[in-house]
Design a protein around this motif. Structure first.
Motif, mmCIF file in Angstrom:
data_model
loop_
_atom_site.group_PDB
_atom_site.id
_atom_site.type_symbol
_atom_site.label_atom_id
_atom_site.label_comp_id
_atom_site.label_asym_id
_atom_site.label_seq_id
_atom_site.Cartn_x
_atom_site.Cartn_y
_atom_site.Cartn_z
ATOM 1 N N ALA A 162 -63.892 -97.752 14.249
ATOM 2 C CA ALA A 162 -65.116 -97.469 13.492
ATOM 3 C C ALA A 162 -65.915 -98.745 13.254
ATOM 4 O O ALA A 162 -67.145 -98.775 13.422
ATOM 5 N N ALA A 163 -65.222 -99.808 12.847
ATOM 6 C CA ALA A 163 -65.907 -101.079 12.618
ATOM 7 C C ALA A 163 -66.475 -101.635 13.921
ATOM 8 O O ALA A 163 -67.592 -102.170 13.948
ATOM 9 N N GLU A 164 -65.725 -101.514 14.998
ATOM 10 C CA GLU A 164 -66.197 -101.984 16.305
ATOM 11 C C GLU A 164 -67.478 -101.250 16.714
ATOM 12 O O GLU A 164 -68.431 -101.883 17.203
ATOM 13 N N LEU A 165 -67.524 -99.948 16.522
ATOM 14 C CA LEU A 165 -68.713 -99.178 16.890
ATOM 15 C C LEU A 165 -69.938 -99.639 16.101
ATOM 16 O O LEU A 165 -71.039 -99.776 16.655
ATOM 17 N N ALA A 166 -69.757 -99.876 14.799
ATOM 18 C CA ALA A 166 -70.879 -100.287 13.956
ATOM 19 C C ALA A 166 -71.374 -101.678 14.337
ATOM 20 O O ALA A 166 -72.589 -101.907 14.499
ATOM 21 N N VAL A 167 -70.440 -102.624 14.489
ATOM 22 C CA VAL A 167 -70.827 -103.997 14.838
ATOM 23 C C VAL A 167 -71.455 -104.039 16.226
ATOM 24 O O VAL A 167 -72.481 -104.710 16.434
ATOM 25 N N ASP A 168 -70.894 -103.325 17.183
ATOM 26 C CA ASP A 168 -71.435 -103.322 18.536
ATOM 27 C C ASP A 168 -72.866 -102.797 18.554
ATOM 28 O O ASP A 168 -73.736 -103.362 19.231
ATOM 29 N N HIS A 169 -73.108 -101.734 17.801
ATOM 30 C CA HIS A 169 -74.465 -101.166 17.737
ATOM 31 C C HIS A 169 -75.460 -102.196 17.209
ATOM 32 O O HIS A 169 -76.534 -102.401 17.791
ATOM 33 N N LEU A 170 -75.102 -102.854 16.130
ATOM 34 C CA LEU A 170 -76.014 -103.826 15.523
ATOM 35 C C LEU A 170 -76.170 -105.064 16.406
ATOM 36 O O LEU A 170 -77.277 -105.608 16.527
ATOM 37 N N TYR A 171 -75.090 -105.489 17.014
ATOM 38 C CA TYR A 171 -75.141 -106.664 17.885
ATOM 39 C C TYR A 171 -76.063 -106.402 19.079
ATOM 40 O O TYR A 171 -76.849 -107.279 19.481
ATOM 41 N N ARG A 172 -75.985 -105.209 19.634
ATOM 42 C CA ARG A 172 -76.851 -104.852 20.762
ATOM 43 C C ARG A 172 -78.316 -104.808 20.358
ATOM 44 O O ARG A 172 -79.210 -104.980 21.199
ATOM 45 N N LEU A 173 -78.567 -104.595 19.069
ATOM 46 C CA LEU A 173 -79.941 -104.598 18.559
ATOM 47 C C LEU A 173 -80.429 -106.012 18.249
ATOM 48 O O LEU A 173 -81.555 -106.194 17.782
ATOM 49 N N GLY A 174 -79.578 -106.996 18.491
ATOM 50 C CA GLY A 174 -79.991 -108.384 18.299
ATOM 51 C C GLY A 174 -79.555 -109.006 16.982
ATOM 52 O O GLY A 174 -79.869 -110.175 16.708
ATOM 53 N N HIS A 175 -78.842 -108.265 16.162
ATOM 54 C CA HIS A 175 -78.399 -108.800 14.871
ATOM 55 C C HIS A 175 -77.215 -109.745 15.069
ATOM 56 O O HIS A 175 -76.284 -109.448 15.824
ATOM 57 N N ARG A 176 -77.253 -110.867 14.364
ATOM 58 C CA ARG A 176 -76.144 -111.816 14.381
ATOM 59 C C ARG A 176 -75.642 -112.084 12.965
ATOM 60 O O ARG A 176 -74.481 -112.424 12.777
ATOM 61 N N ARG A 177 -76.524 -111.950 11.997
ATOM 62 C CA ARG A 177 -76.137 -112.121 10.587
ATOM 63 C C ARG A 177 -75.823 -110.740 10.014
ATOM 64 O O ARG A 177 -76.649 -110.106 9.357
ATOM 65 N N ILE A 178 -74.608 -110.313 10.298
ATOM 66 C CA ILE A 178 -74.180 -108.964 9.923
ATOM 67 C C ILE A 178 -73.184 -109.061 8.765
ATOM 68 O O ILE A 178 -72.169 -109.749 8.866
ATOM 69 N N GLY A 179 -73.494 -108.390 7.681
ATOM 70 C CA GLY A 179 -72.603 -108.375 6.532
ATOM 71 C C GLY A 179 -71.874 -107.054 6.417
ATOM 72 O O GLY A 179 -72.247 -106.063 7.046
#
Length: 339
Positions: A162-179
């Motif tokens: 679940a965490a991998e899916l959320a982080v991967d989605h945001l990372y693909r959108l260009g986010h690097r500062r993910i809390g």
């Protein structure tokens, strides 16, 4: 040939009244005698009737639509087989759990489902489990293994995935500062979601992700409280450990003068139907409530029928549902909140 109480009593060399007490899981029978009756039942192929029996569903989250949905689906799976569920709202790991179990165990209770209850809490009191084992009442868990270490069926959503899916989605959108806004320490699902978040961030070369994790309660207020320090760090995206926390995060972001998703993207977790109608509709990682409840129902029916079932934890894959609360990372990161 149908096996009756008389046959069991003769095989176990006890009275029919004693057999009746064991079959109905009532107290007042010595363990050695109970074991002898249970063995005779197994040898003769006797199966307890399930008609009119109760299955207790113990949960701390009655107001959460996800847990209400799972409880309702468990009821639907068991009802055609003569089992009726009774919902026991109890603080996870608190005395209420034991009170419910001890009160119901003399009522012909067939099984207990711990739905994200004490089975999610590190160091929880094991008294209720011990009572159930003594009285030969089977129990299963949802989203958390049991503190006593006894091998019983547990059905959980894969929190690491679940965490991998959320982080991967945001990372693909260009986010690097993910809390991350997660639940309290010592809560097994929350701890695993944090572990999954840290692993997913490290996999993408972000090694200091621990400072981007804020632990709070699984509530709207908890989510709101968590976003302030994350925005102070310059976060452009937040992974929340529940949909309630995600909605609180959105409220907190807006109160700090930011927009969702233009300035900060938010991903929830649970995936209840109401998230489709929030403002904005929430991107979330959906737990498979239907599959969880179905397997819980199958396991309970088998256990009540004195059939063997696999023990240990069975993991179910969640699903990312993309809606309007996430967007590409902003071209420029806003100054820290309050700055």
């Amino acid at each position: 040939m149908r096996v009756g109480i008389t046959d069991i009593a003769a095989r176990a060399q006890v009275s029919e009244a004693t057999v009746s007490r064991v079959i109905n899981r009532r107290q007042g029978v010595a363990r050695k005698t109970r074991d002898a009756v249970e063995q005779a039942m197994a040898e003769l192929g006797y199966e307890r009737t399930t008609q009119g029996r109760l299955v207790a569903v113990v949960t701390d989250h009655v107001s959460n639509p996800f847990f209400a949905d799972v409880a309702e689906r468990i009821e639907s799976a068991l009802a055609p087989h003569g089992l009726k569920t009774v919902l026991c709202p109890a603080f996870a790991g608190g005395v209420q759990e034991y009170d419910f179990v001890s009160s119901l165990v003399d009522k012909g209770i067939a099984a207990v489902v711990f739905l994200s209850a004490s089975n999610t809490v590190e160091g929880a009191d094991t008294e209720a489990y011990e009572l159930l084992r003594q009285r030969r009442v089977p129990y299963v868990g949802v989203n958390g293994e049991f503190a006593d270490g006894v091998a019983v069926p547990v059905f959980s959503t894969d929190d690491l995935l679940a965490a991998e899916l959320a982080v991967d989605h945001l990372y693909r959108l260009g986010h690097r500062r993910i809390g991350m806004a997660s639940g309290p320490a010592g809560n097994r699902p929350a701890d695993r979601r944090v572990q999954g978040f840290l692993t997913a961030m490290a996999r993408r070369g972000i090694e200091d992700a621990g400072r981007w994790v804020i632990r709070q309660s699984y509530t709207v207020e908890g989510g709101q409280a968590a976003v302030a320090p994350l925005l102070e760090l310059g976060a452009t995206a937040v992974v929340a450990a529940s949909d309630w926390m995600a909605l609180g995060a959105i409220r907190g972001i807006r109160r700090l003068g930011r927009s969702v998703p233009e300035d900060v993207s938010v991903v929830g977790y649970d995936g209840t139907g109401v998230t489709e109608f929030t403002d904005p509709p929430l991107t979330t990682v959906r737990q498979p409530a239907d599959r969880l409840a179905l397997e819980v129902g199958r396991s309970v029916l088998a256990l009540v029928g004195n059939r063997d079932v696999p023990t240990g934890e069975l993991l179910f894959d969640p699903e990312l549902v993309v809606r309007a609360s996430t967007a590409p990372a902003p071209a420029t990161v806003p100054a820290p909140a309050g700055g």
